[in-house]
Design an enzyme around this catalytic site. Structure first.
Site, PDB file in Angstrom:
ATOM      1  N   GLU A   1       4.871   1.035  -9.318  1.00 50.72           N
ATOM      2  CA  GLU A   1       4.191   2.259  -9.224  1.00 50.72           C
ATOM      3  C   GLU A   1       4.933   3.301  -8.774  1.00 50.72           C
ATOM      4  OE1 GLU A   1      -0.415   0.971  -7.960  1.00 50.72           O
ATOM      5  OE2 GLU A   1       1.017   0.925  -6.368  1.00 50.72           O
TER       6      GLU A   1
ATOM      7  N   CYS B   1       8.617  -6.435  -3.193  1.00 43.59           N
ATOM      8  CA  CYS B   1       9.476  -6.170  -1.910  1.00 43.59           C
ATOM      9  C   CYS B   1       9.870  -7.703  -1.374  1.00 43.59           C
ATOM     10  CB  CYS B   1       9.218  -5.235  -1.014  1.00 43.59           C
ATOM     11  SG  CYS B   1      10.308  -4.637   0.100  1.00 43.59           S
TER      12      CYS B   1
ATOM     13  N   CYS C   1       2.555   6.422   1.460  1.00 37.10           N
ATOM     14  CA  CYS C   1       3.503   5.524   1.908  1.00 37.10           C
ATOM     15  C   CYS C   1       2.901   4.303   2.287  1.00 37.10           C
ATOM     16  CB  CYS C   1       4.155   5.945   3.367  1.00 37.10           C
ATOM     17  SG  CYS C   1       5.335   7.387   3.019  1.00 37.10           S
TER      18      CYS C   1
ATOM     19  N   CYS D   1       7.146  -6.486   5.356  1.00 32.36           N
ATOM     20  CA  CYS D   1       6.694  -5.867   6.731  1.00 32.36           C
ATOM     21  C   CYS D   1       5.281  -5.840   6.689  1.00 32.36           C
ATOM     22  CB  CYS D   1       7.143  -4.245   6.519  1.00 32.36           C
ATOM     23  SG  CYS D   1       8.924  -3.779   6.335  1.00 32.36           S
TER      24      CYS D   1
ATOM     25  N   CYS E   1       2.719  -3.146   5.522  1.00 26.03           N
ATOM     26  CA  CYS E   1       2.916  -2.455   4.436  1.00 26.03           C
ATOM     27  C   CYS E   1       2.134  -3.091   3.378  1.00 26.03           C
ATOM     28  CB  CYS E   1       4.341  -2.212   4.093  1.00 26.03           C
ATOM     29  SG  CYS E   1       4.991  -1.712   2.403  1.00 26.03           S
TER      30      CYS E   1
ATOM     31  N   ASN F   1      10.350   2.932  12.857  1.00 20.10           N
ATOM     32  CA  ASN F   1       8.948   2.708  13.499  1.00 20.10           C
ATOM     33  C   ASN F   1       8.711   1.994  14.626  1.00 20.10           C
ATOM     34  OD1 ASN F   1       8.591   3.313  10.693  1.00 20.10           O
ATOM     35  ND2 ASN F   1       8.291   1.409   9.757  1.00 20.10           N
TER      36      ASN F   1
ATOM     37  N   CYS G   1       8.337   9.944  -6.104  1.00 21.37           N
ATOM     38  CA  CYS G   1       8.955   8.676  -5.567  1.00 21.37           C
ATOM     39  C   CYS G   1       8.995   7.430  -6.133  1.00 21.37           C
ATOM     40  CB  CYS G   1       7.840   8.761  -4.283  1.00 21.37           C
ATOM     41  SG  CYS G   1       7.955   6.938  -3.127  1.00 21.37           S
TER      42      CYS G   1
END
Ligand code: SAH
Length: 342
Positions: free
Chosen positions: A91, A111, A331, A115, A118, A215, A104
């Site tokens: 995406e 990934c 995000c 995390c 996410c 974060n 973006c």
């Protein structure tokens, strides 16, 4: 099986053509056709002889990403599902704010960092993208929209510093005057904080802005929610951020504000203390909720209080506006339900 010519960097393309007994400058001609005129076939390249075009078509393909789906929240926020040559999908997001038009891009399918907060972390990691597959996200979205973007951020799916060669290759295509021609000053790589990767970027000649997803200031919480933090201690990341801002560009620290986890005034105080003496900007990102994850966005008053504390401590700080919430384009929302099924 024809080779995909887009896999060659300009230098590799020159070598390839010289091997065929052709002139070096043809590589530049072909690059311009691909990246500036959206050629997906050699036949359209009218400044190359018909005979040579036929020869190229026999030897090479110019396959790129294909738009498989597009969701539009409004004129200013679009999420693209893009299909790669092997059928996998990623995406990319387009956002407009005033005159700034940002794309973006993703740099990996899925990934590997996982995390916990996410949504991309919910997907299996499939593979790294090639340089051309990253740059092609920008090209195909621009072509679809019929306009040019002003900014490119490597903040979509994946961790750019775990696929650095391809990211650098993509950056070259994106910023080159014979490529997509987008100003180097308007490109940003976002990393979860990979020490070796930041060091490699520092050694490279690439000039790109760096955003670090800090974060959590509490190392234990950080290690828990961002497993990558177990091998990449905060103190090393902070040290490198200082070097980066001195040698390359000012660093941005991203701070995702999650309800009851890192949104207290004590956290704000610790953040200020950690970043004291580092020329940097803080980007606060109120958590974008996702149906498959338990984490919540803090109440507006909490976000405001956190923001004011940082402002009063003389930090350059911005709150990132949430875009594309309804289409899960914010995000950390790129879970690509369709990617997994792809
Ligand atoms: N791997 C890179 C780039 C992809 S994530 C990185 O970690 O920086 C891009 C940004 O989105 C990071 O700052 C990440 O912390 C943030 N993010 C992840 N999930 C989010 C969510 N649900 N809401 C808001 N921001 C999120």
């Amino acid at each position: 099986m024809r080779k995909n010519f887009k896999r060659y960097s300009l230098l590799q393309a020159e070598h390839e053509l010289v091997k065929l007994g052709l002139e070096r400058y043809r590589a530049e001609q072909i690059f311009k056709w691909i990246w500036q005129k959206n050629a997906d076939d050699f036949s359209v390249m009218t400044n190359i002889s018909k005979e040579l075009r036929d020869r190229f078509n026999g030897l090479y393909s110019l396959a790129g990403v294909r738009i498989a789906d597009l969701q539009r929240e409004d004129a200013d926020a679009e999420k693209y599902l893009l299909e790669l040559e092997d059928g996998l999908r990623v995406e990319s997001v387009f956002m407009q704010e005033g005159t700034r038009r940002t794309i973006c891009v993703s740099c990996q399918v899925g990934c590997p960092l996982a995390c916990k907060f996410c949504a991309t972390g919910l997907l299996h990691f499939e593979r790294d993208l090639h340089a051309y597959e990253i740059a092609d996200q920008v090209r195909s979205i621009q072509q679809n929209r019929g306009d040019r973007c002003t900014n490119v951020v490597f903040m979509g799916m994946g961790e750019p510093l775990l696929n650095l060669d391809a990211v650098i290759g993509a950056h070259e295509i994106i910023s080159s005057p014979i490529g997509l021609g987008i100003s180097r000053r308007h490109t940003t790589i976002s990393t979860a904080g990979i020490v070796e990767g930041i060091e490699a970027l520092l050694r490279s000649s690439v000039r790109v802005k760096l955003a670090i997803s800090l974060n959590f200031v509490d190392e234990e919480i950080r290690k828990d929610l961002m497993p990558v933090a177990r091998k990449n201690p905060l103190k090393d990341i902070i040290k490198l951020a200082r070097v980066y801002s001195r040698q390359k560009e000012m660093v941005t620290f991203e701070y995702v504000l999650i309800r009851d986890i890192n949104d207290g005034i004590r956290d704000a105080r610790d953040l200020v203390r950690l970043l004291r003496n580092i020329p940097s900007k803080i980007n606060l990102i109120p958590y974008n909720e996702h149906p498959d994850l338990p984490y919540k966005r803090p109440k507006d008053e909490k976000i405001e209080a956190f923001f004011s504390h940082l402002l009063h401590s003389h930090h350059t700080v911005v709150i990132r506006k949430s875009r594309g919430q309804k289409i899960l384009a914010g995000c950390g929302q790129l879970s690509g339900s369709q990617v997994a099924r792809g």
